[in-house]
Structures are given as C-alpha cells and as structure tokens.
Design a protein around this motif. Structure first.
Motif, PDB file in Angstrom:
ATOM      1  N   TYR A  27       0.830  -1.204   0.000  1.00 15.10           N
ATOM      2  CA  TYR A  27       0.000   0.000   0.000  1.00 15.10           C
ATOM      3  C   TYR A  27       0.869   1.260   0.000  1.00 15.10           C
ATOM      4  O   TYR A  27       0.679   2.157  -0.822  1.00 15.10           O
ATOM      5  CB  TYR A  27      -0.908  -0.031   1.236  1.00 15.10           C
ATOM      6  CG  TYR A  27      -1.667   1.252   1.482  1.00 15.10           C
ATOM      7  CD1 TYR A  27      -2.709   1.631   0.656  1.00 15.10           C
ATOM      8  CD2 TYR A  27      -1.335   2.071   2.558  1.00 15.10           C
ATOM      9  CE1 TYR A  27      -3.413   2.804   0.883  1.00 15.10           C
ATOM     10  CE2 TYR A  27      -2.035   3.246   2.790  1.00 15.10           C
ATOM     11  CZ  TYR A  27      -3.067   3.604   1.962  1.00 15.10           C
ATOM     12  OH  TYR A  27      -3.752   4.764   2.182  1.00 15.10           O
TER      13      TYR A  27
ATOM     14  N   GLN B 243       2.540   1.849  -3.280  1.00 13.32           N
ATOM     15  CA  GLN B 243       1.640   2.429  -4.278  1.00 13.32           C
ATOM     16  C   GLN B 243       1.383   3.915  -4.011  1.00 13.32           C
ATOM     17  O   GLN B 243       1.274   4.707  -4.946  1.00 13.32           O
ATOM     18  CB  GLN B 243       0.318   1.663  -4.328  1.00 13.32           C
ATOM     19  CG  GLN B 243       0.456   0.236  -4.800  1.00 13.32           C
ATOM     20  CD  GLN B 243       1.183   0.139  -6.131  1.00 13.32           C
ATOM     21  OE1 GLN B 243       0.860   0.841  -7.081  1.00 13.32           O
ATOM     22  NE2 GLN B 243       2.176  -0.727  -6.206  1.00 13.32           N
TER      23      GLN B 243
ATOM     24  N   TYR C 224       2.235   6.875  -6.676  1.00 14.57           N
ATOM     25  CA  TYR C 224       1.241   7.892  -7.034  1.00 14.57           C
ATOM     26  C   TYR C 224       1.783   9.301  -6.754  1.00 14.57           C
ATOM     27  O   TYR C 224       1.642  10.201  -7.580  1.00 14.57           O
ATOM     28  CB  TYR C 224      -0.064   7.661  -6.276  1.00 14.57           C
ATOM     29  CG  TYR C 224      -1.084   8.718  -6.593  1.00 14.57           C
ATOM     30  CD1 TYR C 224      -1.773   8.697  -7.797  1.00 14.57           C
ATOM     31  CD2 TYR C 224      -1.314   9.757  -5.701  1.00 14.57           C
ATOM     32  CE1 TYR C 224      -2.691   9.685  -8.115  1.00 14.57           C
ATOM     33  CE2 TYR C 224      -2.235  10.750  -6.010  1.00 14.57           C
ATOM     34  CZ  TYR C 224      -2.915  10.708  -7.213  1.00 14.57           C
ATOM     35  OH  TYR C 224      -3.817  11.688  -7.523  1.00 14.57           O
TER      36      TYR C 224
ATOM     37  N   ARG D  36       0.425   8.615 -11.244  1.00 17.73           N
ATOM     38  CA  ARG D  36      -0.164   7.453 -11.923  1.00 17.73           C
ATOM     39  C   ARG D  36      -0.780   6.502 -10.899  1.00 17.73           C
ATOM     40  O   ARG D  36      -0.123   6.103  -9.950  1.00 17.73           O
ATOM     41  CB  ARG D  36       0.927   6.740 -12.725  1.00 17.73           C
ATOM     42  CG  ARG D  36       0.366   5.813 -13.770  1.00 17.73           C
ATOM     43  CD  ARG D  36       1.467   5.196 -14.591  1.00 17.73           C
ATOM     44  NE  ARG D  36       1.881   4.001 -13.865  1.00 17.73           N
ATOM     45  CZ  ARG D  36       3.152   3.610 -13.733  1.00 17.73           C
ATOM     46  NH1 ARG D  36       4.123   4.282 -14.282  1.00 17.73           N
ATOM     47  NH2 ARG D  36       3.442   2.533 -13.073  1.00 17.73           N
ATOM     48  N   LEU D  37      -2.022   6.162 -11.123  1.00 17.91           N
ATOM     49  CA  LEU D  37      -2.732   5.233 -10.263  1.00 17.91           C
ATOM     50  C   LEU D  37      -2.797   3.892 -10.972  1.00 17.91           C
ATOM     51  O   LEU D  37      -3.337   3.805 -12.073  1.00 17.91           O
ATOM     52  CB  LEU D  37      -4.137   5.761  -9.986  1.00 17.91           C
ATOM     53  CG  LEU D  37      -4.921   5.144  -8.862  1.00 17.91           C
ATOM     54  CD1 LEU D  37      -4.202   5.320  -7.545  1.00 17.91           C
ATOM     55  CD2 LEU D  37      -6.288   5.781  -8.798  1.00 17.91           C
ATOM     56  N   ILE D  38      -2.247   2.869 -10.379  1.00 18.46           N
ATOM     57  CA  ILE D  38      -2.266   1.538 -10.963  1.00 18.46           C
ATOM     58  C   ILE D  38      -3.506   0.818 -10.420  1.00 18.46           C
ATOM     59  O   ILE D  38      -3.508   0.326  -9.301  1.00 18.46           O
ATOM     60  CB  ILE D  38      -0.970   0.763 -10.627  1.00 18.46           C
ATOM     61  CG1 ILE D  38       0.248   1.556 -11.120  1.00 18.46           C
ATOM     62  CG2 ILE D  38      -1.017  -0.641 -11.218  1.00 18.46           C
ATOM     63  CD1 ILE D  38       1.571   1.032 -10.601  1.00 18.46           C
ATOM     64  N   LYS D  39      -4.584   0.823 -11.204  1.00 17.57           N
ATOM     65  CA  LYS D  39      -5.870   0.329 -10.735  1.00 17.57           C
ATOM     66  C   LYS D  39      -5.819  -1.101 -10.223  1.00 17.57           C
ATOM     67  O   LYS D  39      -6.445  -1.435  -9.229  1.00 17.57           O
ATOM     68  CB  LYS D  39      -6.925   0.458 -11.826  1.00 17.57           C
ATOM     69  CG  LYS D  39      -7.306   1.880 -12.101  1.00 17.57           C
ATOM     70  CD  LYS D  39      -8.387   1.988 -13.155  1.00 17.57           C
ATOM     71  CE  LYS D  39      -8.701   3.440 -13.412  1.00 17.57           C
ATOM     72  NZ  LYS D  39      -9.743   3.612 -14.402  1.00 17.57           N
ATOM     73  N   SER D  40      -5.046  -1.951 -10.880  1.00 16.00           N
ATOM     74  CA  SER D  40      -4.983  -3.354 -10.451  1.00 16.00           C
ATOM     75  C   SER D  40      -4.344  -3.490  -9.070  1.00 16.00           C
ATOM     76  O   SER D  40      -4.628  -4.423  -8.336  1.00 16.00           O
ATOM     77  CB  SER D  40      -4.210  -4.180 -11.474  1.00 16.00           C
ATOM     78  OG  SER D  40      -2.867  -3.732 -11.564  1.00 16.00           O
TER      79      SER D  40
ATOM     80  N   TRP E  35      -4.696  -1.147  -6.632  1.00 21.72           N
ATOM     81  CA  TRP E  35      -5.560  -0.503  -5.645  1.00 21.72           C
ATOM     82  C   TRP E  35      -6.854  -1.243  -5.432  1.00 21.72           C
ATOM     83  O   TRP E  35      -7.479  -1.131  -4.386  1.00 21.72           O
ATOM     84  CB  TRP E  35      -5.861   0.926  -6.061  1.00 21.72           C
ATOM     85  CG  TRP E  35      -4.685   1.818  -5.903  1.00 21.72           C
ATOM     86  CD1 TRP E  35      -3.778   2.152  -6.844  1.00 21.72           C
ATOM     87  CD2 TRP E  35      -4.265   2.483  -4.704  1.00 21.72           C
ATOM     88  NE1 TRP E  35      -2.819   2.987  -6.328  1.00 21.72           N
ATOM     89  CE2 TRP E  35      -3.093   3.208  -5.014  1.00 21.72           C
ATOM     90  CE3 TRP E  35      -4.751   2.549  -3.404  1.00 21.72           C
ATOM     91  CZ2 TRP E  35      -2.415   3.974  -4.072  1.00 21.72           C
ATOM     92  CZ3 TRP E  35      -4.079   3.319  -2.471  1.00 21.72           C
ATOM     93  CH2 TRP E  35      -2.937   4.012  -2.810  1.00 21.72           C
ATOM     94  N   ASN E  36      -7.320  -1.969  -6.417  1.00 18.52           N
ATOM     95  CA  ASN E  36      -8.634  -2.608  -6.328  1.00 18.52           C
ATOM     96  C   ASN E  36      -8.534  -4.044  -5.859  1.00 18.52           C
ATOM     97  O   ASN E  36      -8.996  -4.956  -6.509  1.00 18.52           O
ATOM     98  CB  ASN E  36      -9.328  -2.538  -7.692  1.00 18.52           C
ATOM     99  CG  ASN E  36      -9.624  -1.127  -8.099  1.00 18.52           C
ATOM    100  OD1 ASN E  36      -9.883  -0.288  -7.242  1.00 18.52           O
ATOM    101  ND2 ASN E  36      -9.585  -0.868  -9.376  1.00 18.52           N
ATOM    102  N   LYS E  37      -7.960  -4.227  -4.701  1.00 17.25           N
ATOM    103  CA  LYS E  37      -7.826  -5.595  -4.144  1.00 17.25           C
ATOM    104  C   LYS E  37      -8.680  -5.738  -2.922  1.00 17.25           C
ATOM    105  O   LYS E  37      -8.958  -4.839  -2.214  1.00 17.25           O
ATOM    106  CB  LYS E  37      -6.372  -5.871  -3.783  1.00 17.25           C
ATOM    107  CG  LYS E  37      -5.502  -6.025  -4.988  1.00 17.25           C
ATOM    108  CD  LYS E  37      -4.113  -6.423  -4.594  1.00 17.25           C
ATOM    109  CE  LYS E  37      -3.277  -6.653  -5.837  1.00 17.25           C
ATOM    110  NZ  LYS E  37      -1.969  -7.127  -5.561  1.00 17.25           N
TER     111      LYS E  37
END
Length: 116
Positions: A96, A99, A103, A108-112, A114-116
């Motif tokens: 976390y 990431q 950011y 840049r937000l790496i969606k994969s 963050w969406n766990k």
C-alpha cells in the motif's frame, strides 16, 4: 531500526500537507461487552493515519445498514515512524505505501494494485 526505502521515498515525494491516509476498522458485530476492546484496537491500528472509524454492520453483511459508531479525530500529520514499523511487519501495508509513493511521484494510479 532504519527507515524502509519505500517509506523514505513516500515521505520525500509528498509533504504532510499533500499526503492524507485513512484507516478503517470494520466489525461485524459490536456488543456492550466487546466495544471497549475493539475501540482501543481501532485506535492502535490507525495510530499512523489521519482517520480511523469503528463501524458496526450488525449481524447481516448489508453495508447500507452499517453505521459509524465512533469516529476518530483527524491527525495533523501522518505518523511516518509508525508507518515505517508497520511496513516492516505487514506485506499488505508495504504494498500500500509503495503504491502511495508511486502515485505521489508520478500521479499514476495503478488500478490493479488498488482494487484488491
């Protein structure tokens, strides 16, 4: 204990005024008998963050029926020393903060991630 590289990078890339981290505690069932224990657990677990909440969802898991029972106070800044300790102990928190640093540095937000 020294500073973890990802924490050092995160601190360098964002000032306290630009970094706001949240911590949430969600409990499925609170009673008069366990609320004190869970309250102190939530305060302890969110000592590094700006916010922490103790949330009750009752016996069913319908989030819409949830309520915030004990909102914590906003902290003036991130406790990076505590965050550094947790990063060393918890691989999920390590990821976390990594990431957050990415950011802060790139926007840049790496969606994969963050969406766990």
């Amino acid at each position: 204990m020294g500073w973890e590289d990802i924490v050092r990078s995160c601190v360098r890339s964002g000032s306290d005024s630009s970094v706001r981290l949240w911590s949430f505690e969600v409990k499925k069932h609170l009673t008069k008998g366990n609320v004190r224990k869970y309250f102190f657990q939530a305060v302890s677990n969110s000592s590094w963050a700006h916010y922490g909440y103790l949330v009750a969802t009752g016996l069913n898991s319908d989030v819409e029926d949830s309520q915030i029972l004990i909102p914590a106070r906003e902290r003036p800044s991130v406790d990076w020393k505590s965050a550094n300790r947790i990063v060393a102990e918890n691989s999920d928190f390590h990821h976390y903060i990594e990431q957050v640093g990415i950011y802060n540095q790139t926007g840049r937000l790496i969606k994969s991630a963050w969406n766990k």
